[in-house]
Design an enzyme around this catalytic site. Structure first.
Site, PDB file in Angstrom:
ATOM      1  N   CYS A   1      -3.641  -0.389  -6.884  1.00 42.27           N
ATOM      2  CA  CYS A   1      -2.405  -0.195  -6.048  1.00 42.27           C
ATOM      3  C   CYS A   1      -1.339  -0.302  -7.101  1.00 42.27           C
ATOM      4  O   CYS A   1      -0.160   0.389  -6.804  1.00 42.27           O
ATOM      5  CB  CYS A   1      -2.429  -1.164  -4.951  1.00 42.27           C
ATOM      6  SG  CYS A   1      -3.532  -1.084  -3.768  1.00 42.27           S
TER       7      CYS A   1
ATOM      8  N   CYS B   1      -3.239  -5.212  -7.072  1.00 44.78           N
ATOM      9  CA  CYS B   1      -4.212  -4.959  -7.823  1.00 44.78           C
ATOM     10  C   CYS B   1      -3.974  -3.468  -8.751  1.00 44.78           C
ATOM     11  O   CYS B   1      -2.899  -3.014  -8.441  1.00 44.78           O
ATOM     12  CB  CYS B   1      -5.622  -4.523  -7.033  1.00 44.78           C
ATOM     13  SG  CYS B   1      -5.657  -3.040  -6.282  1.00 44.78           S
TER      14      CYS B   1
ATOM     15  N   GLU C   1     -11.089  -4.223   5.339  1.00 46.48           N
ATOM     16  CA  GLU C   1     -12.239  -4.189   4.643  1.00 46.48           C
ATOM     17  C   GLU C   1     -13.514  -3.789   5.404  1.00 46.48           C
ATOM     18  O   GLU C   1     -13.494  -3.225   6.600  1.00 46.48           O
ATOM     19  CB  GLU C   1     -12.712  -5.859   4.220  1.00 46.48           C
ATOM     20  CG  GLU C   1     -11.663  -6.390   3.539  1.00 46.48           C
ATOM     21  CD  GLU C   1     -11.902  -7.903   3.114  1.00 46.48           C
ATOM     22  OE1 GLU C   1     -13.079  -8.480   3.654  1.00 46.48           O
ATOM     23  OE2 GLU C   1     -11.036  -8.424   2.336  1.00 46.48           O
TER      24      GLU C   1
ATOM     25  N   GLU D   1      -1.273  -2.344   0.566  1.00 42.35           N
ATOM     26  CA  GLU D   1      -0.242  -1.365  -0.008  1.00 42.35           C
ATOM     27  C   GLU D   1      -0.909   0.203   0.061  1.00 42.35           C
ATOM     28  O   GLU D   1      -0.155   0.948   0.401  1.00 42.35           O
ATOM     29  CB  GLU D   1      -0.301  -1.524  -1.587  1.00 42.35           C
ATOM     30  CG  GLU D   1       0.123  -2.877  -1.909  1.00 42.35           C
ATOM     31  CD  GLU D   1      -0.876  -3.947  -2.170  1.00 42.35           C
ATOM     32  OE1 GLU D   1      -2.124  -3.764  -1.484  1.00 42.35           O
ATOM     33  OE2 GLU D   1      -0.980  -4.819  -3.010  1.00 42.35           O
TER      34      GLU D   1
HETATM   35  N1  THU Z   1      -6.067  -6.922  -1.299  1.00 47.88           N
HETATM   36  C1  THU Z   1      -4.848  -6.034  -0.775  1.00 47.88           C
HETATM   37  O1  THU Z   1      -4.891  -5.758   0.073  1.00 47.88           O
HETATM   38  N2  THU Z   1      -3.774  -5.936  -1.791  1.00 47.88           N
HETATM   39  C2  THU Z   1      -3.791  -6.621  -3.004  1.00 47.88           C
HETATM   40  O2  THU Z   1      -2.625  -6.475  -3.497  1.00 47.88           O
HETATM   41  C3  THU Z   1      -4.722  -7.417  -3.629  1.00 47.88           C
HETATM   42  C4  THU Z   1      -6.013  -7.423  -2.787  1.00 47.88           C
HETATM   43  C5  THU Z   1      -7.227  -7.104  -0.532  1.00 47.88           C
HETATM   44  C6  THU Z   1      -8.261  -6.281  -1.005  1.00 47.88           C
HETATM   45  C7  THU Z   1      -9.434  -7.336  -0.120  1.00 47.88           C
HETATM   46  O3  THU Z   1      -9.509  -6.732   1.241  1.00 47.88           O
HETATM   47  C8  THU Z   1      -9.040  -8.632  -0.312  1.00 47.88           C
HETATM   48  O4  THU Z   1      -7.506  -8.507  -0.576  1.00 47.88           O
HETATM   49  C9  THU Z   1      -9.634  -9.454  -1.354  1.00 47.88           C
HETATM   50  O5  THU Z   1      -9.630  -8.943  -2.478  1.00 47.88           O
END
Ligand code: THU
Length: 134
Positions: free
Chosen positions: A92, A89, A47, A58
């Site tokens: 991804c 998401c 982040e 991913e």
């Molecule tokens: N996030 C991922 O890394 N992968 C996913 O499949 C879903 C969400 C992360 C993005 C963000 O840093 C945090 O999870 C909350 O959305």
């Protein structure tokens, strides 16, 4: 999937999960994948104080595969601590779509409870747009 391979993917994704940089959401995510040569790559969410600059686990795992010469995702595993299934998401799903085929397994795991459910891209991203459309 062969149990040994699953355990290796879980171990790799769990290591990435521990290193996630998620001070804003406090929602660590780890991912791991195995490519066509049997190599395993992992990634975690990274982040950023400028929120849209953050990236998903991913995304990092796929980038690690590509930079090391891998071409095809044979299996990919996502791990977190969510009560809900931690499915990828939308962005991804499309990233996975670029490097997988219809047999690629997408495994969803819980950091304490292990494997929860496995999908294929056809289920997560039906009627998708991919390399063969161009
Ligand atoms: N996030 C991922 O890394 N992968 C996913 O499949 C879903 C969400 C992360 C993005 C963000 O840093 C945090 O999870 C909350 O959305």
């Amino acid at each position: 999937m062969e149990k040994n391979k699953l355990n290796k993917l879980i171990e790799s994704a769990s290591n990435a999960y521990k290193n996630a940089h998620a001070p804003y959401s406090k929602f660590n995510v780890g991912a791991s994948l195995i490519d066509e040569n049997g190599n395993i790559y992992n990634g975690c969410n990274v982040e950023n104080a400028a929120y849209p600059s953050g990236s998903c686990a991913e995304e990092q795992a796929i980038g690690n595969m590509i930079v090391n010469g891998g071409k095809i995702i044979k299996e990919i595993l996502i791990i977190g601590k969510s009560d809900e299934l931690l499915t990828p998401c939308g962005a991804c799903r499309q990233r996975i779509r670029e490097f997988c085929d219809e047999t690629t397994k997408i495994h969803i795991c819980h950091i304490s409870n292990g494997l929860q459910k496995s999908f294929t891209i056809g289920t997560l991203l039906p009627y998708s747009f991919g390399p063969e459309n161009l």
